[in-house]
Write a protein that holds these residues in place. Structure first.
Motif, mmCIF file in Angstrom:
data_model
loop_
_atom_site.group_PDB
_atom_site.id
_atom_site.type_symbol
_atom_site.label_atom_id
_atom_site.label_comp_id
_atom_site.label_asym_id
_atom_site.label_seq_id
_atom_site.Cartn_x
_atom_site.Cartn_y
_atom_site.Cartn_z
ATOM 1 N N TYR A 165 0.863 -1.183 0.000
ATOM 2 C CA TYR A 165 0.000 0.000 0.000
ATOM 3 C C TYR A 165 0.901 1.235 0.000
ATOM 4 O O TYR A 165 1.897 1.277 0.727
ATOM 5 C CB TYR A 165 -0.895 0.007 1.237
ATOM 6 C CG TYR A 165 -1.708 -1.258 1.397
ATOM 7 C CD1 TYR A 165 -2.968 -1.388 0.810
ATOM 8 C CD2 TYR A 165 -1.193 -2.352 2.109
ATOM 9 C CE1 TYR A 165 -3.703 -2.558 0.951
ATOM 10 C CE2 TYR A 165 -1.923 -3.531 2.247
ATOM 11 C CZ TYR A 165 -3.171 -3.626 1.662
ATOM 12 O OH TYR A 165 -3.898 -4.783 1.799
ATOM 13 N N ALA A 166 0.551 2.225 -0.814
ATOM 14 C CA ALA A 166 1.452 3.366 -0.953
ATOM 15 C C ALA A 166 0.701 4.665 -1.209
ATOM 16 O O ALA A 166 -0.417 4.673 -1.737
ATOM 17 C CB ALA A 166 2.452 3.114 -2.086
ATOM 18 N N ILE A 167 1.378 5.749 -0.835
ATOM 19 C CA ILE A 167 0.919 7.116 -1.106
ATOM 20 C C ILE A 167 2.015 7.800 -1.906
ATOM 21 O O ILE A 167 3.176 7.836 -1.472
ATOM 22 C CB ILE A 167 0.667 7.892 0.198
ATOM 23 C CG1 ILE A 167 -0.445 7.225 1.026
ATOM 24 C CG2 ILE A 167 0.329 9.340 -0.096
ATOM 25 C CD1 ILE A 167 -0.516 7.720 2.467
ATOM 26 N N LEU A 168 1.675 8.341 -3.061
ATOM 27 C CA LEU A 168 2.585 9.172 -3.855
ATOM 28 C C LEU A 168 2.103 10.613 -3.684
ATOM 29 O O LEU A 168 0.983 10.959 -4.086
ATOM 30 C CB LEU A 168 2.549 8.749 -5.326
ATOM 31 C CG LEU A 168 3.520 9.371 -6.338
ATOM 32 C CD1 LEU A 168 3.246 10.836 -6.636
ATOM 33 C CD2 LEU A 168 4.962 9.180 -5.910
ATOM 34 N N TRP A 169 2.946 11.427 -3.081
ATOM 35 C CA TRP A 169 2.579 12.824 -2.799
ATOM 36 C C TRP A 169 3.575 13.743 -3.507
ATOM 37 O O TRP A 169 4.771 13.689 -3.247
ATOM 38 C CB TRP A 169 2.603 13.066 -1.298
ATOM 39 C CG TRP A 169 2.420 14.494 -0.856
ATOM 40 C CD1 TRP A 169 1.534 15.410 -1.340
ATOM 41 C CD2 TRP A 169 3.154 15.153 0.192
ATOM 42 N NE1 TRP A 169 1.669 16.605 -0.668
ATOM 43 C CE2 TRP A 169 2.657 16.469 0.277
ATOM 44 C CE3 TRP A 169 4.175 14.755 1.052
ATOM 45 C CZ2 TRP A 169 3.145 17.402 1.206
ATOM 46 C CZ3 TRP A 169 4.666 15.670 1.976
ATOM 47 C CH2 TRP A 169 4.151 16.974 2.047
ATOM 48 N N SER A 170 3.087 14.533 -4.432
ATOM 49 C CA SER A 170 3.903 15.528 -5.123
ATOM 50 C C SER A 170 3.230 16.883 -4.925
ATOM 51 O O SER A 170 2.117 16.956 -4.420
ATOM 52 C CB SER A 170 4.029 15.193 -6.613
ATOM 53 O OG SER A 170 2.865 15.607 -7.315
ATOM 54 N N PRO A 171 3.879 17.978 -5.346
ATOM 55 C CA PRO A 171 3.245 19.286 -5.173
ATOM 56 C C PRO A 171 1.978 19.476 -5.991
ATOM 57 O O PRO A 171 1.281 20.479 -5.805
ATOM 58 C CB PRO A 171 4.341 20.265 -5.627
ATOM 59 C CG PRO A 171 5.621 19.527 -5.427
ATOM 60 C CD PRO A 171 5.289 18.108 -5.769
ATOM 61 N N LYS A 172 1.645 18.534 -6.884
ATOM 62 C CA LYS A 172 0.446 18.739 -7.693
ATOM 63 C C LYS A 172 -0.573 17.609 -7.630
ATOM 64 O O LYS A 172 -1.656 17.738 -8.195
ATOM 65 C CB LYS A 172 0.820 19.009 -9.149
ATOM 66 C CG LYS A 172 1.564 17.897 -9.847
ATOM 67 C CD LYS A 172 1.905 18.353 -11.264
ATOM 68 C CE LYS A 172 2.617 17.269 -12.051
ATOM 69 N NZ LYS A 172 2.946 17.723 -13.419
ATOM 70 N N GLU A 173 -0.256 16.507 -6.917
ATOM 71 C CA GLU A 173 -1.228 15.425 -6.836
ATOM 72 C C GLU A 173 -0.864 14.455 -5.727
ATOM 73 O O GLU A 173 0.288 14.394 -5.275
ATOM 74 C CB GLU A 173 -1.304 14.662 -8.164
ATOM 75 C CG GLU A 173 -0.012 13.953 -8.540
ATOM 76 C CD GLU A 173 -0.027 13.381 -9.943
ATOM 77 O OE1 GLU A 173 -1.063 13.460 -10.612
ATOM 78 O OE2 GLU A 173 1.018 12.859 -10.364
#
Length: 303
Positions: free
Chosen positions: A172-180
């Motif tokens: 299970y993962a979260i990808l967090w960038s400044p736009k999404e």
């Protein structure tokens, strides 16, 4: 002779259609491939290389590379990353407790609640415990600058899973960038939350957390079923830790990571197809579709 195969072809199509329909009722079928697996792009780390115990040290055990945390009537347990991040890919392989787990939350999430008490950001993957014979609910949520101040606005999307999460580890993962923000299960995107305004997107550095705790007041069917310590201990197992990206101390030129084949971010058409498949078959709640909600507070729902 070829003509005689047509009935068999029609029968195969009919069986496939039945399988698809039955899946909506909780039977498990394999989702379409996303075609790209971001977890393979980031190296796993040992628990102590990136994390420390946060609370409940006597309810936490490290065996080889797997961390076990548990809840009983005396305490739960939690851990926290050593470093805060301003973007990145954050994942763990998790195995959940079978049987009666109502009222119990097993969580993997990003937060800055300790740096900004009462006014924090948070991005959640939470497993809502359940009763015998009913599936776990995976809840994803995004909070922006609100907690403990009466202004907390949840952005919940809840899913059932296409597998039994108590049988083996799944990633299970979260990808967090400044736009999404993209939530992934075994590399399949299940939700994409885009930045549409500064007011509706978390931008301050966050730490990575994991925990198991008693949330009987709301976790299972809005608090209808409580934690029953006749079934203690309630156990969550974590391994294959990944936390890669720009820390709060990285130089400004540090480039955010991506969940897709493109450095610019977003999702490929194949990833989008897999995400829509999951949402059409396993999505059980979407805050944007909840007519009881005040959507003036969630303008990202407007399009």
């Amino acid at each position: 002779m070829a003509f005689s195969y047509i009935p068999f072809l029609l029968l195969a199509i009919y069986i496939h259609a039945l399988a698809t329909l039955s899946n909506a009722g909780g039977h498990h079928i394999r989702p379409p491939s996303p075609g790209y697996r971001p977890s393979s792009k980031f190296r796993s780390m040992s628990f102590y290389k990136g994390y420390r115990n946060l609370w409940g040290p006597n309810h936490q055990r490290l065996d080889n590379k797997a961390l076990t945390i548990w809840l009983d009537r005396t305490s739960g347990s939690g851990f926290k990353s050593v470093r805060p991040f301003r973007s990145g890919y954050f994942g763990a392989s998790i195995k959940l407790q079978p049987g009666y787990t109502a009222g119990v939350i097993t969580a993997f999430y990003l937060s800055n609640s300790e740096a900004h008490p009462g006014y924090h950001d948070e991005v959640d993957i939470e497993f809502l415990g359940t009763t015998f014979g009913k599936p776990y609910t995976l809840q994803t949520n995004v909070y922006i600058r609100g907690s403990g101040d009466g202004k907390i606005i949840g952005r919940e999307m809840k899913f059932h899973l296409w597998f039994n999460p108590t049988k083996r580890f799944h990633h299970y993962a979260i990808l967090w960038s400044p736009k999404e923000i993209i939530f992934l299960v075994d590399d399949i995107p299940i939700r994409r939350y885009q930045r549409k305004s500064v007011a509706t997107f978390p931008l301050r550095p966050m730490w990575v957390y994991g925990s198991i705790w008693d949330a009987s007041s709301w976790a299972t069917e809005d608090g209808k079923y409580k934690a029953n310590y006749q079934y203690q201990p309630f156990v969550g197992k974590f391994t294959n830790f990944k936390a890669s990206g720009c820390t709060a101390y990285s130089p400004r030129w540090c480039r955010p990571v991506s969940a897709s084949p493109w450095q610019s971010g977003g999702l490929s058409s194949q990833q989008n197809m897999a995400m829509h498949w999951v949402q059409s078959h396993y999505l059980v709640y979407d805050y944007c579709r909840d007519n009881k909600r005040d959507h003036s507070k969630t303008p990202e729902c407007w399009g």
